[in-house]
Design a protein around this motif. Structure first.
Motif, PDB file in Angstrom:
ATOM      1  N   ASP B 135       1.322  -0.870   0.054  1.00  0.00           N
ATOM      2  CA  ASP B 135      -0.453  -0.562  -0.051  1.00  0.00           C
ATOM      3  C   ASP B 135       1.314   1.741  -0.089  1.00  0.00           C
ATOM      4  O   ASP B 135       1.410   1.685   0.783  1.00  0.00           O
ATOM      5  CB  ASP B 135      -0.263   0.111   1.694  1.00  0.00           C
ATOM      6  CG  ASP B 135      -1.744   1.086   1.217  1.00  0.00           C
ATOM      7  OD1 ASP B 135      -1.279   2.070   1.207  1.00  0.00           O
ATOM      8  OD2 ASP B 135      -2.145   1.547   2.349  1.00  0.00           O
ATOM      9  N   SER B 136       1.623   1.955  -0.748  1.00  0.00           N
ATOM     10  CA  SER B 136       1.893   2.864  -1.108  1.00  0.00           C
ATOM     11  C   SER B 136       1.306   4.140  -0.505  1.00  0.00           C
ATOM     12  O   SER B 136       2.270   5.185  -0.590  1.00  0.00           O
ATOM     13  CB  SER B 136       2.052   3.181  -2.766  1.00  0.00           C
ATOM     14  OG  SER B 136       1.057   3.731  -3.203  1.00  0.00           O
ATOM     15  N   VAL B 137       0.637   4.386  -0.084  1.00  0.00           N
ATOM     16  CA  VAL B 137      -0.152   5.234   0.711  1.00  0.00           C
ATOM     17  C   VAL B 137       0.306   5.033   2.565  1.00  0.00           C
ATOM     18  O   VAL B 137       1.049   6.065   3.304  1.00  0.00           O
ATOM     19  CB  VAL B 137      -1.530   5.870   0.872  1.00  0.00           C
ATOM     20  CG1 VAL B 137      -1.494   6.436   1.931  1.00  0.00           C
ATOM     21  CG2 VAL B 137      -2.507   5.916  -0.504  1.00  0.00           C
ATOM     22  N   SER B 138       0.035   3.993   3.025  1.00  0.00           N
ATOM     23  CA  SER B 138       0.691   3.471   4.330  1.00  0.00           C
ATOM     24  C   SER B 138       2.272   2.872   4.231  1.00  0.00           C
ATOM     25  O   SER B 138       2.716   3.101   5.596  1.00  0.00           O
ATOM     26  CB  SER B 138      -0.606   2.767   5.186  1.00  0.00           C
ATOM     27  OG  SER B 138      -0.441   1.330   4.137  1.00  0.00           O
ATOM     28  N   GLY B 139       2.884   3.205   3.370  1.00  0.00           N
ATOM     29  CA  GLY B 139       3.369   1.455   3.042  1.00  0.00           C
ATOM     30  C   GLY B 139       3.979   1.069   3.623  1.00  0.00           C
ATOM     31  O   GLY B 139       4.983   0.498   4.447  1.00  0.00           O
ATOM     32  N   TYR B 161      10.406   3.412  -1.177  1.00  0.00           N
ATOM     33  CA  TYR B 161      10.143   3.054   0.539  1.00  0.00           C
ATOM     34  C   TYR B 161      11.696   1.792   0.537  1.00  0.00           C
ATOM     35  O   TYR B 161      11.948   1.701  -0.471  1.00  0.00           O
ATOM     36  CB  TYR B 161       9.432   2.550   0.523  1.00  0.00           C
ATOM     37  CG  TYR B 161       8.001   3.057   0.911  1.00  0.00           C
ATOM     38  CD1 TYR B 161       7.464   3.578   1.628  1.00  0.00           C
ATOM     39  CD2 TYR B 161       6.709   3.509   0.039  1.00  0.00           C
ATOM     40  CE1 TYR B 161       6.287   4.780   2.205  1.00  0.00           C
ATOM     41  CE2 TYR B 161       6.054   4.589  -0.028  1.00  0.00           C
ATOM     42  CZ  TYR B 161       5.702   4.868   1.429  1.00  0.00           C
ATOM     43  OH  TYR B 161       4.498   5.674   1.834  1.00  0.00           O
ATOM     44  N   ARG B 249      10.029   5.817   4.335  1.00  0.00           N
ATOM     45  CA  ARG B 249      10.249   6.170   2.614  1.00  0.00           C
ATOM     46  C   ARG B 249      11.267   6.799   2.590  1.00  0.00           C
ATOM     47  O   ARG B 249      12.300   6.367   3.198  1.00  0.00           O
ATOM     48  CB  ARG B 249       9.533   7.475   3.145  1.00  0.00           C
ATOM     49  CG  ARG B 249       8.141   8.669   2.568  1.00  0.00           C
ATOM     50  CD  ARG B 249       7.682   8.200   1.441  1.00  0.00           C
ATOM     51  NE  ARG B 249       5.900   8.266   1.304  1.00  0.00           N
ATOM     52  CZ  ARG B 249       6.195   9.835   0.886  1.00  0.00           C
ATOM     53  NH1 ARG B 249       6.916  10.233   0.238  1.00  0.00           N
ATOM     54  NH2 ARG B 249       4.599   9.566   0.668  1.00  0.00           N
ATOM     55  N   LYS B 252      16.053  11.126   0.645  1.00  0.00           N
ATOM     56  CA  LYS B 252      16.459  11.554  -0.832  1.00  0.00           C
ATOM     57  C   LYS B 252      17.783  11.939  -0.699  1.00  0.00           C
ATOM     58  O   LYS B 252      18.172  11.556  -1.681  1.00  0.00           O
ATOM     59  CB  LYS B 252      15.426  12.785  -0.758  1.00  0.00           C
ATOM     60  CG  LYS B 252      14.050  12.825  -0.885  1.00  0.00           C
ATOM     61  CD  LYS B 252      13.700  14.284  -1.244  1.00  0.00           C
ATOM     62  CE  LYS B 252      12.042  14.151  -1.769  1.00  0.00           C
ATOM     63  NZ  LYS B 252      11.230  13.972  -0.102  1.00  0.00           N
ATOM     64  N   SER B 320      15.342  14.370   3.873  1.00  0.00           N
ATOM     65  CA  SER B 320      14.176  14.374   3.527  1.00  0.00           C
ATOM     66  C   SER B 320      14.989  15.393   2.088  1.00  0.00           C
ATOM     67  O   SER B 320      13.960  16.130   1.116  1.00  0.00           O
ATOM     68  CB  SER B 320      13.385  14.845   3.384  1.00  0.00           C
ATOM     69  OG  SER B 320      13.104  15.963   4.527  1.00  0.00           O
TER      70      SER B 320
END
Lengths: 497, 497
Positions: B135-139, B161, B249, B252, B320
């Motif tokens: 689930d790419s919203v909740s990870g 992620y 996540r 970066k 990030s």
């Protein structure tokens, strides 16, 4: 058999002329055949904890009633031990005498788990409030179970640390109760659950034996992690007497933004944007709806600091570099405003204004108590579903409810759904339940995200747990508390009590 | 009784002419009276998992021997189920037939927990390697237990992620094995232990029943958290067939600094400074000593990128905002150099150089295997004590050991103490143990921080756990696996086997 008869007889003599206590409002199972407290028992307790065996009806009244005033027990004895050894002696005795015990911390629970149901002895951790040790290199705190959460926070503040959890009831709740109920709260998004931050526990078992798992290590893979059984078991498997917990460094900068959105979809978009742009400094992402704001205005005279909106967000950042944090926050806000995800907003960096903004989220519970009798639901769902339940419930209930409001921890997929009515209303309740549980189960949610099951939700466990899982919980209960004296009628469903 | 006799008789017939297998090098308890696999059993397995019942001695050889080549079992059957249903049928059958089972993931464990001791059936998760959902919203990732950690990392990388854990064995280890052993590794400092990040498990119990605790929720307080029993139980309580895990996540920016210190005290000062100045972007603080560097130079031809020092640190930041992260790192390095806590250092921001610096820490284990027979200890201690154990051990052993080296996770208070000798040396072992365990117990440490107990350390559990705790573990084992068929001779001490 003779023993049992004797105990019953003695009980009748003691309580002659008294009325049998009415069961608590939330239908509880029949009183189980525990012994009743005799003068001999009282003499024993007085010897163990002289001057700390309370029978004063006024004090007992406060300990028998839960914070929401929704359930009430009829205990006539409150014990206030100071040491693990005293708890051990008390439980050992109660177990041998078949006396039921209701452990109590700050009594701030919301599911009727922290008060007796019938005449269970109340075992309070109020006088077990010593800090045992704090290691300022590792940030590991050891303390007795009765330390108030806010006191621990204040103690740590001087040492440049914070507690890994924070919740509305911090001024009253005990750390032992927090652990026993696996409390979530406002910092879970950042620091994770107590299952990760609690490093050790000392627990007195039902028969009085002291289980020492009070490690002060971040890592320990020597056998099964027994302490996890007690985290979230609501005092039904043992009485937590001491805790060691890993505390994070106090952030050098804290910022809070209070934002308004046009729809829940925009709120979720804002959440995604925020996780990407604020990343590791995001420490809370909370929400409340327009109805919550109305209750805050009406009942607590709290003003809305921004334009009227259907949804409000509280975002908190905390980090180690004030300049960097502000830069990240401003970049995020600019992006959120430009892309029209957010309609209006305000930011606070000073402590007083931060507190004021937080209080809009934290005092919703209080505002609700002024709105009428409140039916409270604490639901975990996939985050994109959480507000749909509020909308569906509103439609389902129509004008039968006074207010239907939603707020909670978006970051954790945790909705607090609250429904008020002018007075207690069994018909309304019948419309809410099992509707709310069935809805939650349909989306593989949890019917209790952080409040626990206590007395009120125990029989709804099957909506969130498989039968085999519940049966194993029953086996664990029998293994650790074969007579079932610890917090009876709680957590496990009636068929396993 | 007749049944037992019959089984023994049949066994003798089957193994006629064979030598009784020698017990594994680490003294194991006597073989318990489990049944032996018969042709009828093999026929049953072949029906359940056709073509996936392995008896080829070459393949079995690899599965019988642990990664360190320090313990060896004598299993003649390796089963490779693909589904939970198949595992369920296999275990249900084995339990009814009293056949012992050794569950196996990537077989990268270091304490002899992942290989059979006698002729236990090896149940491999190698073919249970499907990702079930992300689930790419909740990870939140759900996958079968046999997914290789590195494959999961690669899968998530595309989706922005990462896995919350990373360890040297990532190319081989299975996520189910990681969970079963509560693996720690390189990211624990930042993302916490699996006790917090694992959200759900599916487990097949010893009798074949499937326990579905495969929640995909961050919060769920409905009853006792059963999945915790299986995390870190090394396959002795059930076979994990699927896992849901919360993934962070992808950062970066990642930076790595490799620094040198004059003393362990300076290293600790650097750690404190680093926690304050890098704060939330600190994702690893690892160390190795001069002896480790010597082994890396000698056996793997890896060059030291900085001046020769008694201690080396690997610091990783991940965040990030690349600009902010670099600024924080440079401010910290300047401060550390100015205050002379650090003598020399180098920084990497490019992936290739980052990998090169990390390999100095990650490949110490490999360098040790070239140095001779290695005695490995994985100790948790209060962080200020961790190197004292290495110094004391060096002094204690004098020239009886070839190398005595220390490295590990400073941030978690976790030391890897390794001692080599040209060949296996019982006299040297007798000098090391119980010295190392007694030393650890004196400072309330754990004799296994992250490796587990397995076969090798099972009898040392009492150095880190109270008798009552160990006794309760025994009760839990009996409750969940009454015949003791799951991974026998592991985790629990001999008196509870």
């Amino acid at each position: 058999m003779a023993g049992l008869f004797h105990r019953r007889l003695r009980l009748r003599t003691l309580h002659a002329g008294e009325e049998r206590p009415t069961p608590s409002p939330t239908a509880a199972p029949e009183r189980r055949p525990f012994s009743r407290v005799t003068p001999e028992d009282m003499a024993f307790f007085s010897k163990i904890i002289p001057g700390r065996t309370i029978t004063d009806p006024d004090i007992l009244e406060a300990s028998n009633m839960d914070w929401l005033k929704s359930v009430r027990g009829f205990s006539e004895v409150l014990l206030r031990p100071q040491t693990t050894e005293e708890v051990s002696q008390i439980l050992g005795y109660c177990n041998s005498r078949n006396l039921a015990v209701s452990p109590q911390g700050g009594n701030t629970g919301l599911v009727g788990g922290s008060v007796p149901v019938y005449d269970e002895i109340i075992l309070s951790t109020a006088l077990m409030n010593n800090i045992l040790n704090f290691d300022s290199v590792s940030g590991i705190l050891s303390c007795q179970a009765g330390c108030v959460l806010e006191s621990l926070s204040l103690y740590l503040e001087d040492k440049d640390y914070i507690m890994p959890l924070d919740l509305g009831a911090k001024g009253s709740c005990h750390i032992g109760g927090n652990v026993a109920t696996n409390a979530g709260g406002l910092r879970l998004l950042r620091y994770g659950s107590l299952r990760g931050t609690v490093l050790g526990l000392e627990v007195v078992l039902a028969d009085g034996r002291v289980l020492d798992c009070l490690a002060t290590l971040r890592k320990d893979n020597t056998g099964y992690d027994l302490k996890q059984l007690f985290i979230g078991s609501e005092g039904t498997l043992g009485v937590i007497t001491a805790v060691t917990i890993l505390c994070p460094r106090k952030p050098k900068a804290v910022n809070v933004a209070f934002l308004g959105c046009e729809s829940f979809e925009q709120l979720l978009q804002t959440f995604q944007l925020c996780r990407g742009m604020l990343g590791e400094i995001l420490s809370a992402f909370e929400f409340l709806d327009r109805e919550c704001m109305r209750l805050l205005n009406t009942h607590l005279k709290l003003a809305n600091p921004i334009t009227d909106c259907p949804f409000y967000i509280v975002i908190e950042t905390s980090g180690s570099n004030p300049t960097h944090d502000e830069e990240k926050l401003h970049q995020f806000l600019e992006e959120a405003m430009t892309s029209s995800q957010v309609i209006d907003g305000t930011v606070a960096t000073e402590e007083a204004k931060i507190k004021a903004l937080w209080s809009l989220r934290e005092r919703v519970t209080e505002a609700l108590t002024h709105d009428g009798f409140t039916y409270k639901y604490d639901i975990s769902l996939p985050v994109e579903r959480i507000y749909q339940l509020v909308t569906d419930m509103r439609e389902h209930l129509g004008d039968r409810a006074k207010s239907v409001v939603g707020y909670g921890h978006v970051g954790d997929g945790n909705l607090h759904l609250n429904i008020t009515s002018p007075t207690k209303d069994p018909n309304l309740l019948a419309s809410i339940e099992p509707f709310v549980y069935e809805w939650t189960a349909r989306f593989q949610g949890s019917i209790s995200a952080e409040h626990g099951l206590g007395l009120k939700k125990r029989n709804y466990i099957y909506y969130s747990k498989a039968s085999l899982a519940v049966a194993l919980m029953g086996n664990i209960k029998i293994m650790l508390d074969p007579k079932g004296i610890l917090n009876p009628y709680k957590t496990l469903p009636d068929d396993l009590q």
